[in-house]
Design a protein around this motif. Structure first.
Motif, PDB file in Angstrom:
ATOM      1  N   VAL A  82     -40.460  -1.978  10.434  1.00 59.11           N
ATOM      2  CA  VAL A  82     -40.314  -2.168  11.887  1.00 59.11           C
ATOM      3  C   VAL A  82     -40.960  -0.758  12.483  1.00 59.11           C
ATOM      4  O   VAL A  82     -41.614  -0.979  13.619  1.00 59.11           O
ATOM      5  CB  VAL A  82     -39.131  -2.650  12.513  1.00 59.11           C
ATOM      6  N   LEU A  83     -40.454   0.118  12.018  1.00 60.05           N
ATOM      7  CA  LEU A  83     -41.003   1.309  12.427  1.00 60.05           C
ATOM      8  C   LEU A  83     -42.390   1.863  12.266  1.00 60.05           C
ATOM      9  O   LEU A  83     -42.904   2.117  13.036  1.00 60.05           O
ATOM     10  CB  LEU A  83     -40.063   2.609  11.777  1.00 60.05           C
ATOM     11  N   LYS A  84     -42.839   1.210  11.306  1.00 58.95           N
ATOM     12  CA  LYS A  84     -44.580   1.141  11.110  1.00 58.95           C
ATOM     13  C   LYS A  84     -45.206   0.135  12.106  1.00 58.95           C
ATOM     14  O   LYS A  84     -46.220   0.515  12.270  1.00 58.95           O
ATOM     15  CB  LYS A  84     -44.752   1.111   9.466  1.00 58.95           C
ATOM     16  N   LEU A  85     -44.539  -0.747  12.287  1.00 62.92           N
ATOM     17  CA  LEU A  85     -45.337  -1.810  13.089  1.00 62.92           C
ATOM     18  C   LEU A  85     -45.409  -1.363  14.570  1.00 62.92           C
ATOM     19  O   LEU A  85     -46.230  -1.452  15.303  1.00 62.92           O
ATOM     20  CB  LEU A  85     -44.577  -3.100  13.014  1.00 62.92           C
ATOM     21  N   THR A  86     -44.261  -0.661  14.878  1.00 61.20           N
ATOM     22  CA  THR A  86     -43.938  -0.363  16.171  1.00 61.20           C
ATOM     23  C   THR A  86     -43.636   1.149  16.713  1.00 61.20           C
ATOM     24  O   THR A  86     -43.955   1.630  17.985  1.00 61.20           O
ATOM     25  CB  THR A  86     -42.739  -1.019  16.916  1.00 61.20           C
ATOM     26  N   GLY A  87     -43.284   1.903  15.870  1.00 61.75           N
ATOM     27  CA  GLY A  87     -42.846   3.015  15.987  1.00 61.75           C
ATOM     28  C   GLY A  87     -41.746   3.173  17.298  1.00 61.75           C
ATOM     29  O   GLY A  87     -41.507   4.509  17.557  1.00 61.75           O
ATOM     30  N   PRO A 134     -37.607   2.997  17.773  1.00 64.76           N
ATOM     31  CA  PRO A 134     -36.285   2.822  17.536  1.00 64.76           C
ATOM     32  C   PRO A 134     -35.490   1.716  18.252  1.00 64.76           C
ATOM     33  O   PRO A 134     -34.573   1.140  17.809  1.00 64.76           O
ATOM     34  CB  PRO A 134     -35.572   4.127  17.971  1.00 64.76           C
ATOM     35  N   ALA A 135     -35.930   1.391  19.610  1.00 64.50           N
ATOM     36  CA  ALA A 135     -35.445   0.281  20.265  1.00 64.50           C
ATOM     37  C   ALA A 135     -35.850  -1.230  19.716  1.00 64.50           C
ATOM     38  O   ALA A 135     -35.041  -1.919  19.590  1.00 64.50           O
ATOM     39  CB  ALA A 135     -36.092   0.327  21.562  1.00 64.50           C
ATOM     40  N   ALA A 136     -37.055  -1.054  19.171  1.00 66.85           N
ATOM     41  CA  ALA A 136     -37.506  -2.296  18.359  1.00 66.85           C
ATOM     42  C   ALA A 136     -36.763  -2.456  17.096  1.00 66.85           C
ATOM     43  O   ALA A 136     -36.327  -3.546  16.511  1.00 66.85           O
ATOM     44  CB  ALA A 136     -39.158  -2.164  18.145  1.00 66.85           C
ATOM     45  N   LEU A 137     -36.279  -1.442  16.472  1.00 66.24           N
ATOM     46  CA  LEU A 137     -35.406  -1.580  15.151  1.00 66.24           C
ATOM     47  C   LEU A 137     -34.077  -1.971  15.380  1.00 66.24           C
ATOM     48  O   LEU A 137     -33.642  -2.886  14.788  1.00 66.24           O
ATOM     49  CB  LEU A 137     -35.524  -0.117  14.493  1.00 66.24           C
ATOM     50  N   GLY A 138     -33.635  -1.504  16.585  1.00 65.13           N
ATOM     51  CA  GLY A 138     -32.265  -1.937  17.114  1.00 65.13           C
ATOM     52  C   GLY A 138     -32.518  -3.452  17.577  1.00 65.13           C
ATOM     53  O   GLY A 138     -31.258  -4.112  17.164  1.00 65.13           O
ATOM     54  N   LEU A 139     -33.324  -3.957  17.963  1.00 68.56           N
ATOM     55  CA  LEU A 139     -33.395  -5.259  18.380  1.00 68.56           C
ATOM     56  C   LEU A 139     -33.603  -6.194  17.282  1.00 68.56           C
ATOM     57  O   LEU A 139     -32.988  -7.504  17.062  1.00 68.56           O
ATOM     58  CB  LEU A 139     -34.537  -5.691  19.375  1.00 68.56           C
ATOM     59  N   VAL A 140     -34.274  -5.749  16.233  1.00 68.46           N
ATOM     60  CA  VAL A 140     -34.500  -6.432  15.002  1.00 68.46           C
ATOM     61  C   VAL A 140     -33.013  -6.781  14.259  1.00 68.46           C
ATOM     62  O   VAL A 140     -32.715  -7.754  13.888  1.00 68.46           O
ATOM     63  CB  VAL A 140     -35.446  -5.895  13.995  1.00 68.46           C
ATOM     64  N   LEU A 141     -32.299  -5.650  14.070  1.00 68.41           N
ATOM     65  CA  LEU A 141     -31.002  -5.584  13.731  1.00 68.41           C
ATOM     66  C   LEU A 141     -30.167  -6.523  14.424  1.00 68.41           C
ATOM     67  O   LEU A 141     -29.297  -7.273  13.963  1.00 68.41           O
ATOM     68  CB  LEU A 141     -30.592  -4.292  13.549  1.00 68.41           C
ATOM     69  N   ALA A 142     -30.285  -6.513  15.592  1.00 72.22           N
ATOM     70  CA  ALA A 142     -29.300  -7.463  16.674  1.00 72.22           C
ATOM     71  C   ALA A 142     -30.011  -8.948  16.532  1.00 72.22           C
ATOM     72  O   ALA A 142     -29.056  -9.896  16.461  1.00 72.22           O
ATOM     73  CB  ALA A 142     -29.660  -6.974  18.073  1.00 72.22           C
ATOM     74  N   THR A 143     -31.044  -8.986  16.368  1.00 71.78           N
ATOM     75  CA  THR A 143     -31.420 -10.473  15.942  1.00 71.78           C
ATOM     76  C   THR A 143     -31.120 -10.985  14.819  1.00 71.78           C
ATOM     77  O   THR A 143     -31.093 -12.253  14.579  1.00 71.78           O
ATOM     78  CB  THR A 143     -32.985 -10.499  15.941  1.00 71.78           C
ATOM     79  N   MET A 144     -30.620 -10.120  13.770  1.00 70.11           N
ATOM     80  CA  MET A 144     -29.934 -10.618  12.502  1.00 70.11           C
ATOM     81  C   MET A 144     -28.710 -11.053  12.733  1.00 70.11           C
ATOM     82  O   MET A 144     -27.889 -11.764  12.406  1.00 70.11           O
ATOM     83  CB  MET A 144     -30.313  -9.814  11.368  1.00 70.11           C
ATOM     84  N   MET A 186     -44.562  -8.613  14.831  1.00 71.95           N
ATOM     85  CA  MET A 186     -43.205  -8.572  15.213  1.00 71.95           C
ATOM     86  C   MET A 186     -42.616 -10.075  15.434  1.00 71.95           C
ATOM     87  O   MET A 186     -41.395  -9.944  15.250  1.00 71.95           O
ATOM     88  CB  MET A 186     -42.961  -7.553  16.287  1.00 71.95           C
ATOM     89  N   GLY A 187     -43.515 -10.854  15.955  1.00 71.90           N
ATOM     90  CA  GLY A 187     -42.705 -12.204  16.313  1.00 71.90           C
ATOM     91  C   GLY A 187     -42.281 -12.695  15.025  1.00 71.90           C
ATOM     92  O   GLY A 187     -41.416 -13.497  15.061  1.00 71.90           O
ATOM     93  N   LEU A 188     -43.086 -12.692  14.032  1.00 71.03           N
ATOM     94  CA  LEU A 188     -42.538 -13.264  12.708  1.00 71.03           C
ATOM     95  C   LEU A 188     -41.394 -12.467  12.196  1.00 71.03           C
ATOM     96  O   LEU A 188     -40.620 -13.092  11.703  1.00 71.03           O
ATOM     97  CB  LEU A 188     -43.763 -13.326  11.819  1.00 71.03           C
ATOM     98  N   VAL A 189     -41.264 -11.185  12.513  1.00 71.29           N
ATOM     99  CA  VAL A 189     -40.499 -10.270  11.907  1.00 71.29           C
ATOM    100  C   VAL A 189     -39.199 -10.812  12.733  1.00 71.29           C
ATOM    101  O   VAL A 189     -38.101 -11.165  11.942  1.00 71.29           O
ATOM    102  CB  VAL A 189     -40.423  -8.755  12.157  1.00 71.29           C
ATOM    103  N   TYR A 190     -39.225 -11.081  14.046  1.00 68.76           N
ATOM    104  CA  TYR A 190     -37.685 -11.385  14.601  1.00 68.76           C
ATOM    105  C   TYR A 190     -37.274 -12.941  14.214  1.00 68.76           C
ATOM    106  O   TYR A 190     -36.221 -13.365  13.949  1.00 68.76           O
ATOM    107  CB  TYR A 190     -38.298 -11.681  16.125  1.00 68.76           C
ATOM    108  N   ALA A 191     -38.345 -13.997  14.108  1.00 69.62           N
ATOM    109  CA  ALA A 191     -37.916 -15.160  13.624  1.00 69.62           C
ATOM    110  C   ALA A 191     -37.331 -15.156  12.234  1.00 69.62           C
ATOM    111  O   ALA A 191     -36.349 -15.924  12.003  1.00 69.62           O
ATOM    112  CB  ALA A 191     -39.208 -16.076  13.526  1.00 69.62           C
ATOM    113  N   LEU A 192     -38.012 -14.345  11.429  1.00 67.19           N
ATOM    114  CA  LEU A 192     -37.197 -14.491   9.946  1.00 67.19           C
ATOM    115  C   LEU A 192     -36.025 -13.699   9.847  1.00 67.19           C
ATOM    116  O   LEU A 192     -35.169 -14.055   9.246  1.00 67.19           O
ATOM    117  CB  LEU A 192     -38.233 -13.503   9.096  1.00 67.19           C
ATOM    118  N   ALA A 193     -35.842 -12.664  10.770  1.00 66.06           N
ATOM    119  CA  ALA A 193     -34.759 -11.933  10.959  1.00 66.06           C
ATOM    120  C   ALA A 193     -33.427 -12.879  11.308  1.00 66.06           C
ATOM    121  O   ALA A 193     -32.574 -12.815  10.866  1.00 66.06           O
ATOM    122  CB  ALA A 193     -34.574 -10.615  11.673  1.00 66.06           C
TER     123      ALA A 193
END
Length: 428
Positions: free
Chosen positions: A40-45, A47-57, A106-113
């Protein structure tokens, strides 16, 4: 049937199968735990996106964790665990293929998470409820310590191997993402570990397979009965509420803060993150091995011990605010791991002794909900906070909050009484 009280749990074929499969799976899980935040950090740089992925899981895990516990009590925990891990194996395999093929976004990352979070809502209570069906009650503490030691040994070995694999595989990649090859291989390792775990679970047979104890009413009614039973047990209720507060105010900042610390302040990149997680796992390994001695020393005064441990752990976490080296961070994370390992084995064993077997899935799901369902939800808030406050302030606030809460709860008679061996009555 569980093994005889005088027999080692490892003498049981089914226990060895569960332990072996879980060991391989736990090591594989560490590859995804390191690779996913790094991806996530390499795709977006961000931290907010990382937090959102963790929340999506966390959202489906939190929403379905209690339902998962009720399903476990209605069905065999082995069968529920088998199905949940099969889904996780499929999703992680897909993630590996997408990263290696350069098709990840990132769309796929969110779906898989989202899918992984839903599957783990059923896997966690099933994994916690299966152990009491394989060993006799006097063996529970030793069996839990063995599983805790195994999980922490996986945290000692897995993150370092994952960080090394990601670093070695940093050649070319998708969207200029230098670590794409290593990340894809890390997810592939986790997928293979799930396959091994599925094979071992398929060979296990437990009492619940042949004689399921189906509670009356529907699944939601069963969830309500489980919550009422836990609420009626004052020390258990107090501990669950305390754990929920700790998870919300501390879990999220740590989940987001450690990858950002490794990426922005430490010198080894993904390898630094792996080393920090390995140090934490090593500390928890030692702590789990010391849990039996600690239980003998404190006897029934488990509550004050847990609160004192959390108070010290909070100070160690706050000290991360001043860390600029991988070695210093590793020492602090090893300290918190040592303290946490002592507390976790003793608390889980106390609950398994205290709760009726027909309530085990629902009670453990409630406990898992507080530890694993609520914590990541605060990760989204922590990621957003890092836009407003510096990383040291996040660590200092989280650590001092833990210490303050733990010391404040020392005056609670209910929390101080944790450790009493009463068995809770069963409900429908």
């Amino acid at each position: 049937m569980p093994s005889a009280p005088g027999t080692s749990s490892l003498a049981r074929r089914d226990f060895r199968l569960l332990f072996g499969g879980s060991t391989v799976s736990a090591i594989g899980d560490q590859f995804t735990l390191v690779a996913l935040p790094w991806l996530v950090l390499k795709l977006t740089g961000s931290p907010a996106a990382l937090g959102l992925v963790l929340a999506t899981m966390a959202l489906p895990r939190a929403a379905f964790m209690l339902i998962g516990g009720a399903v476990v009590d209605r069905l065999s925990p082995r069968r529920v665990l088998l199905a949940a891990r099969a889904v996780n194996a499929l999703l992680v395999s897909l993630l590996a293929a997408l990263v290696l093929g350069g098709a990840i976004h990132m769309g796929l990352v969110y779906a898989l998470a989202l899918g992984i979070g839903l599957a783990t809502a059923f896997a966690y209570p099933a994994a916690s409820a299966i152990l009491p069906q394989l060993v006799a009650p006097p063996q529970l503490r030793a069996a839990n310590a063995l599983f805790m030691a195994m999980r922490q040994l996986s945290m000692l070995v897995g993150p370092a191997l994952a960080g090394l694999l990601i670093s070695v595989g940093a050649h070319g990649g998708n969207r200029g993402m230098a670590d794409a090859t290593g990340l894809g291989l890390a997810f592939a390792v986790d997928a293979l570990s799930f396959a091994f775990s599925l094979a071992s679970l398929a060979l296990i047979r437990i009492h619940g397979d042949r004689h399921p104890c189906v509670p009356g009413g529907g699944v939601l009614a069963n969830v309500g009965a489980g919550i009422r039973a836990a609420w009626a047990d004052l020390p258990l209720r107090a501990f669950v509420m305390y754990a929920a507060v700790v998870s919300v105010f501390v879990g999220g900042p740590i989940q987001v803060g450690l990858p950002v610390l490794a990426d922005t302040r430490l010198d080894l990149g993904a390898a630094s993150l792996g080393i920090l997680m390995t140090a934490n796992g090593g500390g928890m390994l030692v702590g789990s091995l010391l849990s039996g001695l600690a239980a003998k020393l404190v006897r029934n005064r488990l509550g004050p011990m847990v609160l004192g441990i959390d108070g010290l752990a909070g100070l160690a976490l706050a000290a991360l605010a001043f860390d600029h080296s991988t070695l210093g961070g590793a020492v602090l994370l090893a300290t918190t791991g040592l303290l946490g390992g002592i507390a976790q084995v003793t608390v889980v064993s106390w609950i398994q002794h205290r709760v009726a077997p027909e309530m085990m899935g629902r009670t453990m799901s409630l406990l898992m909900f507080t530890f694993m369902g609520l914590g990541p939800l605060s990760a989204a808030v922590a990621g957003s906070l890092l836009k407003l406050i510096p990383l040291p302030a996040l660590f200092a606030g989280a650590g001092l909050a833990l210490t303050t809460v733990a010391l404040g709860c020392m005056v609670s008679p209910a929390l101080r009484s944790i450790g009493t061996p009463l068995r809770a009555p069963a409900e429908g």
